[in-house]
Design an enzyme around this catalytic site. Sequence first.
Site, PDB file in Angstrom:
ATOM      1  N   LEU A  33       2.838  -1.977  -7.085  1.00 45.78           N
ATOM      2  CA  LEU A  33       3.898  -2.940  -7.399  1.00 45.78           C
ATOM      3  C   LEU A  33       5.228  -2.260  -7.713  1.00 45.78           C
ATOM      4  CD1 LEU A  33       1.741  -5.343  -9.600  1.00 45.78           C
ATOM      5  CD2 LEU A  33       2.116  -5.397  -7.134  1.00 45.78           C
ATOM      6  N   ALA A  35       9.809  -3.315  -8.205  1.00 44.37           N
ATOM      7  CA  ALA A  35      10.702  -4.337  -8.776  1.00 44.37           C
ATOM      8  C   ALA A  35      10.675  -5.636  -7.968  1.00 44.37           C
ATOM      9  CB  ALA A  35      12.125  -3.785  -8.852  1.00 44.37           C
ATOM     10  N   HIS A  37       8.072  -7.033  -6.506  1.00 42.82           N
ATOM     11  CA  HIS A  37       6.930  -7.833  -6.963  1.00 42.82           C
ATOM     12  C   HIS A  37       7.193  -8.421  -8.351  1.00 42.82           C
ATOM     13  CE1 HIS A  37       4.775  -4.911  -4.209  1.00 42.82           C
ATOM     14  NE2 HIS A  37       4.333  -6.063  -3.761  1.00 42.82           N
ATOM     15  N   SER A 187       9.879  -2.104  -0.578  1.00 44.80           N
ATOM     16  CA  SER A 187       8.577  -2.249   0.057  1.00 44.80           C
ATOM     17  C   SER A 187       7.697  -1.091  -0.388  1.00 44.80           C
ATOM     18  CB  SER A 187       8.750  -2.196   1.582  1.00 44.80           C
ATOM     19  OG  SER A 187       7.518  -1.922   2.210  1.00 44.80           O
ATOM     20  N   ARG A 189       5.783   0.458   1.396  1.00 45.58           N
ATOM     21  CA  ARG A 189       5.739   1.457   2.467  1.00 45.58           C
ATOM     22  C   ARG A 189       6.981   2.360   2.469  1.00 45.58           C
ATOM     23  NH1 ARG A 189       2.939  -2.967   5.606  1.00 45.58           N
ATOM     24  NH2 ARG A 189       0.816  -2.207   5.893  1.00 45.58           N
TER      25      ARG A 189
END
Length: 285
Positions: A33, A35, A37, A187, A189
């Site tokens: 997680l 910021a 999220h 993200s 990723r």
Amino acid sequence: MHIFREASALRAWVRGQKQQGHRVGFVPTMGNLHAGHFSLIEIARRHCDRIVASVFVNPTQFGEGEDFDRYPRTPDADAHGLRDHGCDALFLPEVGEIYPFGAAQGVCVHVPGLSDALEGAARPGHFDGVASVVCRLFNLVQPDLAVFGSKDYQQLLVVRRMASDLGFPLEILGAPIVREANGLAMSSRNQYLDAAQREQAAIIHATLRWMCERVRASDMPLAEIERKASTRLSEAGFLPDYAVLRNADDLSEPNEHVRSGLVALLAARLGPVRLIDNMACDPAV
Ligand code: PAF
């Protein structure tokens, strides 16, 4: 914060909260997680009395050769972050809890049309996996409201359609994209990018802004905007997958003469990472 690994225990807790008159909000995640999220938790909190988050790396939405095995799993940090952001309950299921007959043998939910273009074309079966797991999670959690980030814009539309078509009695909110200072959409990723690539990735946001400016200025045909956006990304060292303008409500191809209600979407590979982002082109009202 309560931590539930079994759906039956979570469900009993949710039922108890509802019996006390509490409205229950839900934020499904795959963990690791950041910021972005936590902003979903905060939005859910504005609308609900109790918040449930799930952390589940869903195998059915990853294709052959995608990063399911190496997808970052950080359950302890996630639990701490959720607690700090006022989450009330965390659902941390194993695969068997979500797919009792096995992930490959489970009932599959397909949202026709919306699932097939853009991300669906690049990642066949991806949205079947998303729609299936979100449907299962909605059933297990039984929330009154669920919040999804609009960085995954097509996912948001697929989930909305699934929930509306299957008659889930809940409200779905799309949350604004949270960006780094240089415009890069947050993200999990992004951590596959090195520092130079993170800087380079600012061009994605800049390209979306440029596309929307051209739409509003009405000084260029839509197809030309798309072509030039793609060239811009290639010239900056990306491998563009698509850079398109679509009707925001259903991703259908827009009419050249109706330049409102559009969204610019793009996907491009930078080194090891495929980045996606989007921007609504109508001026903020
Ligand atoms: O956006 C995500 O993190 C996932 O696609 C979701 C909605 C949690 C389903 O696995």
